[in-house]
Write a protein that holds these residues in place. Structure first.
Motif, PDB file in Angstrom:
ATOM      1  N   CYS A  20       0.773  -1.388   0.032  1.00 56.30           N
ATOM      2  CA  CYS A  20      -0.034   0.010   0.081  1.00 56.30           C
ATOM      3  C   CYS A  20       0.991   1.186  -0.320  1.00 56.30           C
ATOM      4  CB  CYS A  20      -0.804   0.024   1.400  1.00 56.30           C
ATOM      5  SG  CYS A  20      -2.076  -1.260   1.225  1.00 56.30           S
ATOM      6  N   ALA A  21       1.723   1.184   0.702  1.00 54.18           N
ATOM      7  CA  ALA A  21       2.915   2.556   0.872  1.00 54.18           C
ATOM      8  C   ALA A  21       3.532   2.594  -0.292  1.00 54.18           C
ATOM      9  CB  ALA A  21       3.514   2.235   2.291  1.00 54.18           C
ATOM     10  N   ARG A  22       3.785   1.752  -0.983  1.00 52.50           N
ATOM     11  CA  ARG A  22       4.527   1.834  -2.067  1.00 52.50           C
ATOM     12  C   ARG A  22       3.725   1.829  -3.354  1.00 52.50           C
ATOM     13  NH1 ARG A  22       8.512  -3.405  -0.781  1.00 52.50           N
ATOM     14  NH2 ARG A  22      10.053  -2.066   0.612  1.00 52.50           N
ATOM     15  N   LEU A  23       2.392   1.651  -3.477  1.00 57.89           N
ATOM     16  CA  LEU A  23       1.469   1.645  -4.482  1.00 57.89           C
ATOM     17  C   LEU A  23       1.868   0.740  -5.493  1.00 57.89           C
ATOM     18  CD1 LEU A  23       1.365   5.506  -5.353  1.00 57.89           C
ATOM     19  CD2 LEU A  23      -0.282   4.023  -4.088  1.00 57.89           C
ATOM     20  N   GLY A  24       1.958  -0.455  -4.698  1.00 58.97           N
ATOM     21  CA  GLY A  24       2.439  -1.747  -5.594  1.00 58.97           C
ATOM     22  C   GLY A  24       3.686  -1.441  -5.978  1.00 58.97           C
ATOM     23  N   ARG A  28       8.884   0.580  -6.614  1.00 64.52           N
ATOM     24  CA  ARG A  28      10.232  -0.155  -6.966  1.00 64.52           C
ATOM     25  C   ARG A  28      10.673   0.466  -8.354  1.00 64.52           C
ATOM     26  NH1 ARG A  28      11.452  -3.898  -3.417  1.00 64.52           N
ATOM     27  NH2 ARG A  28       9.776  -4.880  -2.156  1.00 64.52           N
ATOM     28  N   LEU A  29      10.090   1.313  -8.862  1.00 64.89           N
ATOM     29  CA  LEU A  29      10.379   2.052 -10.175  1.00 64.89           C
ATOM     30  C   LEU A  29      11.486   3.081  -9.917  1.00 64.89           C
ATOM     31  CD1 LEU A  29       7.181   2.174 -12.091  1.00 64.89           C
ATOM     32  CD2 LEU A  29       8.970   0.490 -12.373  1.00 64.89           C
ATOM     33  N   PRO A  30      12.323   3.563 -11.025  1.00 67.54           N
ATOM     34  CA  PRO A  30      13.178   4.926 -10.724  1.00 67.54           C
ATOM     35  C   PRO A  30      12.402   5.799 -10.602  1.00 67.54           C
ATOM     36  CG  PRO A  30      13.645   3.384 -12.557  1.00 67.54           C
ATOM     37  CD  PRO A  30      12.578   2.816 -12.202  1.00 67.54           C
ATOM     38  N   ALA A  31      12.653   6.672  -9.649  1.00 69.22           N
ATOM     39  CA  ALA A  31      11.949   8.026  -9.284  1.00 69.22           C
ATOM     40  C   ALA A  31      10.610   7.590  -8.966  1.00 69.22           C
ATOM     41  CB  ALA A  31      11.538   9.068 -10.467  1.00 69.22           C
ATOM     42  N   PRO A  32      10.537   6.972  -7.611  1.00 70.01           N
ATOM     43  CA  PRO A  32       9.054   6.501  -7.273  1.00 70.01           C
ATOM     44  C   PRO A  32       8.291   7.634  -6.846  1.00 70.01           C
ATOM     45  CG  PRO A  32      10.835   6.019  -5.724  1.00 70.01           C
ATOM     46  CD  PRO A  32      11.514   6.198  -6.931  1.00 70.01           C
ATOM     47  N   GLY A  33       8.808   8.610  -6.333  1.00 68.48           N
ATOM     48  CA  GLY A  33       7.901   9.994  -6.202  1.00 68.48           C
ATOM     49  C   GLY A  33       7.097  10.394  -7.312  1.00 68.48           C
ATOM     50  N   THR A  34       7.933  10.543  -8.527  1.00 67.79           N
ATOM     51  CA  THR A  34       7.185  11.044  -9.558  1.00 67.79           C
ATOM     52  C   THR A  34       6.084  10.081  -9.991  1.00 67.79           C
ATOM     53  OG1 THR A  34       9.309  12.030 -10.388  1.00 67.79           O
ATOM     54  CG2 THR A  34       7.692  11.572 -12.097  1.00 67.79           C
ATOM     55  N   TRP A  35       6.403   8.877  -9.891  1.00 69.45           N
ATOM     56  CA  TRP A  35       5.165   7.732 -10.236  1.00 69.45           C
ATOM     57  C   TRP A  35       4.285   7.826  -9.309  1.00 69.45           C
ATOM     58  CZ3 TRP A  35       4.956   5.769 -15.044  1.00 69.45           C
ATOM     59  CH2 TRP A  35       6.225   5.815 -15.427  1.00 69.45           C
ATOM     60  N   LYS A  85      13.593   3.018   8.056  1.00 72.46           N
ATOM     61  CA  LYS A  85      14.233   4.240   7.620  1.00 72.46           C
ATOM     62  C   LYS A  85      13.385   5.457   7.725  1.00 72.46           C
ATOM     63  CE  LYS A  85      15.703   1.497   3.329  1.00 72.46           C
ATOM     64  NZ  LYS A  85      15.465   1.317   2.154  1.00 72.46           N
ATOM     65  N   LYS A  86      13.786   6.624   7.638  1.00 66.94           N
ATOM     66  CA  LYS A  86      13.361   7.781   7.772  1.00 66.94           C
ATOM     67  C   LYS A  86      12.860   8.185   6.582  1.00 66.94           C
ATOM     68  CE  LYS A  86      11.991  11.602  10.246  1.00 66.94           C
ATOM     69  NZ  LYS A  86      10.613  11.703  10.646  1.00 66.94           N
ATOM     70  N   ASP A  87      11.411   8.318   6.287  1.00 66.65           N
ATOM     71  CA  ASP A  87      10.962   8.870   4.762  1.00 66.65           C
ATOM     72  C   ASP A  87      11.625   8.295   3.934  1.00 66.65           C
ATOM     73  OD1 ASP A  87       9.362  10.240   2.960  1.00 66.65           O
ATOM     74  OD2 ASP A  87       9.970  12.106   3.565  1.00 66.65           O
ATOM     75  N   PRO A  88      11.379   6.888   3.596  1.00 64.92           N
ATOM     76  CA  PRO A  88      12.050   5.936   2.598  1.00 64.92           C
ATOM     77  C   PRO A  88      11.475   6.601   1.259  1.00 64.92           C
ATOM     78  CG  PRO A  88      10.649   4.559   4.054  1.00 64.92           C
ATOM     79  CD  PRO A  88      10.627   5.999   4.597  1.00 64.92           C
ATOM     80  N   GLY A  89      12.207   6.791   0.134  1.00 61.98           N
ATOM     81  CA  GLY A  89      11.929   7.175  -1.129  1.00 61.98           C
ATOM     82  C   GLY A  89      10.999   6.069  -1.732  1.00 61.98           C
ATOM     83  N   GLU A  90      11.070   4.803  -1.374  1.00 62.40           N
ATOM     84  CA  GLU A  90      10.213   3.969  -2.242  1.00 62.40           C
ATOM     85  C   GLU A  90       8.702   4.152  -1.756  1.00 62.40           C
ATOM     86  OE1 GLU A  90      11.170  -0.141   0.051  1.00 62.40           O
ATOM     87  OE2 GLU A  90      12.782   1.429  -0.074  1.00 62.40           O
ATOM     88  N   VAL A  91       8.599   4.504  -0.454  1.00 64.07           N
ATOM     89  CA  VAL A  91       7.229   4.785   0.030  1.00 64.07           C
ATOM     90  C   VAL A  91       6.580   6.034  -0.793  1.00 64.07           C
ATOM     91  CG1 VAL A  91       5.822   5.563   1.902  1.00 64.07           C
ATOM     92  CG2 VAL A  91       7.646   3.700   2.154  1.00 64.07           C
ATOM     93  N   ASN A  92       5.798   5.813  -1.747  1.00 65.86           N
ATOM     94  CA  ASN A  92       5.212   7.111  -2.431  1.00 65.86           C
ATOM     95  C   ASN A  92       3.602   7.215  -2.187  1.00 65.86           C
ATOM     96  OD1 ASN A  92       4.488   4.881  -3.956  1.00 65.86           O
ATOM     97  ND2 ASN A  92       5.620   5.325  -5.695  1.00 65.86           N
ATOM     98  N   LEU A  93       3.037   6.623  -1.265  1.00 64.86           N
ATOM     99  CA  LEU A  93       1.667   6.912  -0.910  1.00 64.86           C
ATOM    100  C   LEU A  93       1.332   8.313  -0.560  1.00 64.86           C
ATOM    101  CD1 LEU A  93      -1.349   5.934  -0.611  1.00 64.86           C
ATOM    102  CD2 LEU A  93      -0.608   5.095   1.823  1.00 64.86           C
ATOM    103  N   ASP A  94       2.567   9.015  -0.049  1.00 66.08           N
ATOM    104  CA  ASP A  94       2.273  10.321   0.304  1.00 66.08           C
ATOM    105  C   ASP A  94       2.079  11.193  -0.703  1.00 66.08           C
ATOM    106  OD1 ASP A  94       4.941   9.556  -0.191  1.00 66.08           O
ATOM    107  OD2 ASP A  94       5.636  11.112   1.038  1.00 66.08           O
TER     108      ASP A  94
END
Length: 175
Positions: A20-24, A28-35, A85-94
């Protein structure tokens, strides 16, 4: 006022929390925040009836935004704990949850901009503010748990929204 981490996701399996936190697979893709932001833009566009420029009433819009932010705080904070980890980049639900905030008052922006222009500008401004974290936005990451993960993105989305509105206002007054 103490901002505590919601506890209800603690009973969920780690695989579900992280999915859920990684939006599936998007986390795991490059630039997960953009995705995550792109997925959030599509989510926002699902609120719209593009043929009639219909939008949710302000109360419905606000309730959807608050619910999305609450779930993001809970799940992103729990993912942060489980990953260690603090605010991991792979977490993009935010990023996903805050994208609708970039477009508060969006119908007002449609003239002079077409809808695609509003969406593209809001997306680009959000990514700019989310990556650079100006104006003290980076300090918000120091909040505990999921609050620190999400609130900096809320600030970036509101900065993008304000910038969009100011730019359109300036454009209208200039012409």
């Amino acid at each position: 006022m103490k901002m505590s981490q919601p506890i209800w996701p603690r009973t969920w399996p780690t695989s579900v929390v992280l999915a859920c936190a990684r939006l599936g697979p998007l986390g795991r893709l490059p630039a997960p925040g953009t995705w995550g932001s792109a997925a959030g833009l599509l989510y926002f566009m699902g609120f719209l009836d593009l043929e009639t420029e219909y939008h949710l009433n302000p109360l419905g819009y606000a309730l959807l935004c608050v619910a999305g932010l609450y779930f993001a705080v809970a799940l992103c904070g729990e993912a942060e704990l489980r990953l260690g980890k603090k605010d991991p980049g792979e977490v993009n639900l935010d990023e996903f949850a805050v994208m609708p905030l970039c477009f508060l008052g969006w119908p007002w922006l449609l003239h002079p901009l077409p809808l695609w222009g509003v969406m593209l500008a809001g997306f680009a401004l959000f990514r700019l503010f989310d990556i650079t974290k100006p104006l003290g936005i980076n300090k918000l990451q120091d909040l505990p748990g999921g609050w620190g993960v999400v609130i900096d993105d809320v600030a970036a989305a509101l900065a993008a929204c304000a910038t969009l509105h100011l730019a359109v206002c300036a454009w209208r007054n200039w012409l």
